[in-house]
Design a protein around this motif. Sequence first.
Motif, mmCIF file in Angstrom:
data_model
loop_
_atom_site.group_PDB
_atom_site.id
_atom_site.type_symbol
_atom_site.label_atom_id
_atom_site.label_comp_id
_atom_site.label_asym_id
_atom_site.label_seq_id
_atom_site.Cartn_x
_atom_site.Cartn_y
_atom_site.Cartn_z
ATOM 1 N N THR A 8 0.825 -1.208 0.000
ATOM 2 C CA THR A 8 0.000 0.000 0.000
ATOM 3 C C THR A 8 0.857 1.254 0.000
ATOM 4 O O THR A 8 0.580 2.224 -0.719
ATOM 5 N N ALA A 9 1.925 1.237 0.804
ATOM 6 C CA ALA A 9 2.797 2.408 0.916
ATOM 7 C C ALA A 9 3.472 2.765 -0.404
ATOM 8 O O ALA A 9 3.818 3.931 -0.638
ATOM 9 N N LEU A 10 3.637 1.783 -1.290
ATOM 10 C CA LEU A 10 4.300 2.028 -2.574
ATOM 11 C C LEU A 10 3.365 2.628 -3.617
ATOM 12 O O LEU A 10 3.811 3.021 -4.697
ATOM 13 N N LYS A 11 2.068 2.672 -3.330
ATOM 14 C CA LYS A 11 1.064 3.248 -4.235
ATOM 15 C C LYS A 11 1.178 2.670 -5.653
ATOM 16 O O LYS A 11 1.338 3.414 -6.629
ATOM 17 N N PRO A 12 1.087 1.354 -5.777
ATOM 18 C CA PRO A 12 1.235 0.739 -7.111
ATOM 19 C C PRO A 12 0.030 1.049 -7.992
ATOM 20 O O PRO A 12 -1.070 1.330 -7.497
#
Length: 314
Positions: free
Chosen positions: A111-115
Amino acid sequence: MRRLVAALAATAALGVGLTACGESDPIADTAGGQTREITHVMGTTKVPVEPKRVVVLDTDKIDTALTLGVTPVGAATAGEARSWPTYFGEEKLAGIKEVGVLTEPDLEAITALKPDLILGSKFRQEKFYDELSAIAPTVFTEMVGITWKENFLFDGAALGKEQQAKDLLAQYEARAEKFGTDLGDAATRKISIVRFMPTEIRVYGPDSFSGIVIGDTGLGRPERQLLTGKEDRRMDRVSPERISEVDGDVVFVTAYGEKGTTEQSKITGGTLWKGLSAVKAGKAYVVSDEVWMTGIGVGAANAILDDLEKHLAA
């Protein structure tokens, strides 16, 4: 080329459908970009036409992405072998974030990587599909290993690199066939593939990833490793007391993780191993586990051919 056609046909049989957006009828995603629909084993998903932030959840998919010139923002690692595919070189791996292991992806890290696209497999991550889909468009293939060529073409299309994937697979197959032809006696050479695991010893058959690569060259296999009559012809287990069953004209040896390497050292230091005909002839070669076992893509397949050229061509 015949094998490439077969892979394309098998991809279609798996229910893969790609609908690219035409200029006259674009489909806008929530960010205002264009999307297209991909039908896969878990359903139909709208994905970006040109994904920019890709997370991959299996080793075949990191190989595929890097082979096609796409650097994932995140990737899962293979359990005890907690490493990236170093056969691509450190430069290509720079910046990739670890997002858990294959069977337990780290949803918070993803989620933190905003794929804008997640590639995974039903075989490994089926129970996480709904949660992953809530994070970003998620596309799954069904199996790993035996369908590696079909997966490469499918994931290549999902990445917007469909034609490049077709071309690179065809180039690999042509190289494999030429290597076998140039040997002249490929079919008569019996190639053994052995892997040391933390708690067992495995031999790999014709439906395993490395077994398929060996088959593409036309090289032969020991009778024991043809796994004739077995429902699963990917691999089989061998006890330390029956290590003679792994013999061949040439033996390629890998180990999975530190514990596998410890098991390898213990067995290969024993008299039964030293009695193998290939070992006596100096034709037992230690090769990379991440290439021969966990790579499962065109990049790794070409690296296996590199090993075959190094040890067999002379």
